[in-house]
Motif scaffolding. Structure first.
Motif, PDB file in Angstrom:
ATOM      1  N   PHE A 111     -92.710  31.279 -32.122  1.00 31.02           N
ATOM      2  CA  PHE A 111     -93.218  31.437 -33.433  1.00 31.02           C
ATOM      3  C   PHE A 111     -92.321  32.719 -33.901  1.00 31.02           C
ATOM      4  O   PHE A 111     -92.238  32.824 -35.079  1.00 31.02           O
ATOM      5  N   SER A 112     -91.849  33.683 -33.241  1.00 27.55           N
ATOM      6  CA  SER A 112     -91.155  34.678 -33.673  1.00 27.55           C
ATOM      7  C   SER A 112     -89.490  34.571 -33.595  1.00 27.55           C
ATOM      8  O   SER A 112     -89.036  35.650 -33.854  1.00 27.55           O
ATOM      9  N   PHE A 113     -89.176  33.527 -32.988  1.00 32.86           N
ATOM     10  CA  PHE A 113     -87.730  33.523 -32.666  1.00 32.86           C
ATOM     11  C   PHE A 113     -86.966  33.264 -34.110  1.00 32.86           C
ATOM     12  O   PHE A 113     -87.248  32.059 -34.593  1.00 32.86           O
ATOM     13  N   THR A 114     -86.368  34.193 -34.538  1.00 32.70           N
ATOM     14  CA  THR A 114     -85.598  33.912 -35.632  1.00 32.70           C
ATOM     15  C   THR A 114     -84.187  34.523 -35.608  1.00 32.70           C
ATOM     16  O   THR A 114     -83.743  35.073 -36.600  1.00 32.70           O
ATOM     17  N   GLU A 115     -83.591  34.373 -34.362  1.00 32.46           N
ATOM     18  CA  GLU A 115     -82.208  35.028 -34.112  1.00 32.46           C
ATOM     19  C   GLU A 115     -81.221  34.317 -35.260  1.00 32.46           C
ATOM     20  O   GLU A 115     -81.305  33.069 -35.469  1.00 32.46           O
ATOM     21  N   GLU A 116     -80.300  35.309 -35.634  1.00 32.10           N
ATOM     22  CA  GLU A 116     -79.294  34.736 -36.795  1.00 32.10           C
ATOM     23  C   GLU A 116     -78.297  33.996 -35.740  1.00 32.10           C
ATOM     24  O   GLU A 116     -78.076  34.201 -34.700  1.00 32.10           O
ATOM     25  N   ASN A 117     -77.615  33.040 -36.354  1.00 32.50           N
ATOM     26  CA  ASN A 117     -76.493  32.314 -35.883  1.00 32.50           C
ATOM     27  C   ASN A 117     -76.948  31.766 -34.721  1.00 32.50           C
ATOM     28  O   ASN A 117     -76.214  31.448 -33.733  1.00 32.50           O
ATOM     29  N   SER A 118     -78.256  31.014 -34.600  1.00 35.90           N
ATOM     30  CA  SER A 118     -78.780  30.125 -33.677  1.00 35.90           C
ATOM     31  C   SER A 118     -79.047  28.628 -34.035  1.00 35.90           C
ATOM     32  O   SER A 118     -79.348  28.345 -35.220  1.00 35.90           O
ATOM     33  N   ILE A 119     -78.805  27.847 -33.100  1.00 31.98           N
ATOM     34  CA  ILE A 119     -78.871  26.248 -33.526  1.00 31.98           C
ATOM     35  C   ILE A 119     -79.872  25.894 -32.573  1.00 31.98           C
ATOM     36  O   ILE A 119     -79.926  26.257 -31.379  1.00 31.98           O
ATOM     37  N   LEU A 120     -80.638  24.754 -32.791  1.00 36.62           N
ATOM     38  CA  LEU A 120     -81.434  23.981 -32.004  1.00 36.62           C
ATOM     39  C   LEU A 120     -80.757  22.687 -31.384  1.00 36.62           C
ATOM     40  O   LEU A 120     -80.226  22.073 -32.191  1.00 36.62           O
ATOM     41  N   TYR A 121     -80.639  22.524 -30.108  1.00 39.44           N
ATOM     42  CA  TYR A 121     -80.159  21.354 -29.774  1.00 39.44           C
ATOM     43  C   TYR A 121     -81.307  20.588 -28.795  1.00 39.44           C
ATOM     44  O   TYR A 121     -81.864  20.923 -27.991  1.00 39.44           O
ATOM     45  N   LYS A 122     -81.679  19.356 -29.200  1.00 40.75           N
ATOM     46  CA  LYS A 122     -82.532  18.363 -28.437  1.00 40.75           C
ATOM     47  C   LYS A 122     -81.611  17.473 -27.853  1.00 40.75           C
ATOM     48  O   LYS A 122     -81.172  16.475 -28.456  1.00 40.75           O
ATOM     49  N   ASP A 123     -81.726  17.380 -26.447  1.00 37.60           N
ATOM     50  CA  ASP A 123     -80.913  16.291 -25.976  1.00 37.60           C
ATOM     51  C   ASP A 123     -81.104  14.718 -26.457  1.00 37.60           C
ATOM     52  O   ASP A 123     -82.298  14.612 -26.644  1.00 37.60           O
TER      53      ASP A 123
END
Length: 309
Positions: A191-203
């Motif tokens: 809920f608090s994860f807002t890191e810049e320059n991050s992407i989410l990968y779902k296999d």
């Protein structure tokens, strides 16, 4: 196009009162895995297994199916035609090869979209576990390492309680490909994860279990862009500030996927697939996923686009 009514919003907010759930603690724990937790959006996201029967679907004018291939096969095997169903069901177009032709007038196909492009400065990968992946799309991960320079790796999602070995194998392979040690994101920390320059990968193999997960929803709402989604286009229907869908029209199917279910009629006992014929008895019933034969059958559909018949 999708006008969500007050009654539909109320039903989504009170799903625990009416979902198709047996009164047992095991069932309660099964549906509250992290990936399967409920969330609200303007697209009425819900698992088809929440409905006791086809008639109850008509409480919604439209819904967005959160189901993966395994539960979609279960649903369409039980209900091979819509009968008197009026509801329109939003289903990702990559699952079109398992939808019986008689259902097509009730189906709206879509593709997932981001509302902005991914920065070339991306350096953080959040890997979402598929709950019980026994395979991992290594090629797709290797391609990401060629495109972006990752220096941080986070893992989120949950493992099937009785098969945590699969989760550890999945994480180890991911760390090996990225040559990084990972940190785990708990339910509270996403809920608090807002890191810049991050992407989410779902296999890709996660599509066997889920098409829409709670984890993806929360992280994408925070601005962690799903790399699996296509880039932005003008006609995107947004359900978060950073993600949405666009509707697609597919060509007429060359054959009827009903063949899948006719094959099941003739072969389910031989291959121990009887649970695909059992009446659905709760939302995302993870107990049936313990039957490896059922999972492997869904996996073969995923990998081969029905070419097995």
């Amino acid at each position: 196009m999708f006008n969500q009514t007050r009654d539909e919003i109320y039903l989504l907010n009170t799903i625990d009162r009416w979902r198709n759930l047996q009164d047992s603690q095991e069932d309660y724990e099964d549906i509250h895995t992290l990936n399967a937790q409920d969330y609200i959006s303007s697209l009425n996201p819900i698992f088809l297994t929440a409905f006791k029967n086809l008639e109850s679907l008509n409480n919604f004018s439209f819904i967005q199916s959160r189901d993966g291939i395994l539960d979609l096969i279960h649903f369409f095997n039980l209900y091979r035609e819509p009968r008197h169903t009026l509801t329109k069901i939003l289903i990702n177009s990559k699952f079109s090869h398992i939808i019986p032709n008689k259902w097509l007038s009730n189906i709206i196909f879509y593709e997932d979209r981001r509302t902005k492009d991914i920065s070339p400065e991306t350096n953080t990968l959040v890997y979402e576990s598929g709950f019980r992946n026994d395979s991992i799309d290594e090629d797709s991960l290797y391609k990401l390492t060629k495109k972006y320079k990752f220096d941080r790796l986070f893992i989120t999602g949950e493992a099937l309680p009785k098969r945590t070995d699969l989760f550890h194998k999945e994480v180890s392979k991911c760390e090996e490909i990225l040559n990084l040690k990972s940190k785990y994101l708990t339910r509270n920390s996403i809920f608090s994860f807002t890191e810049e320059n991050s992407i989410l990968y779902k296999d890709n193999y996660s599509d066997i279990m889920f098409s829409k997960s709670f984890v993806s929803r929360i992280l994408s709402t925070n601005g962690v862009l799903p790399v699996n989604y296509s880039g932005p286009i003008k006609d995107t229907i947004c359900d978060t500030p950073y993600t949405g869908i666009n509707l697609v029209t597919l060509p007429e199917p060359q054959s009827d996927p009903l063949k899948i279910y006719e094959w099941l009629d003739n072969n389910h006992k031989k291959y121990q697939l009887e649970d695909l014929f059992e009446q659905l008895d709760n939302t995302n019933n993870t107990r049936k996923f313990y039957f490896d034969s059922t999972y492997q059958f869904a996996k073969s559909i995923f990998e081969n686009n029905n070419k097995f018949y």
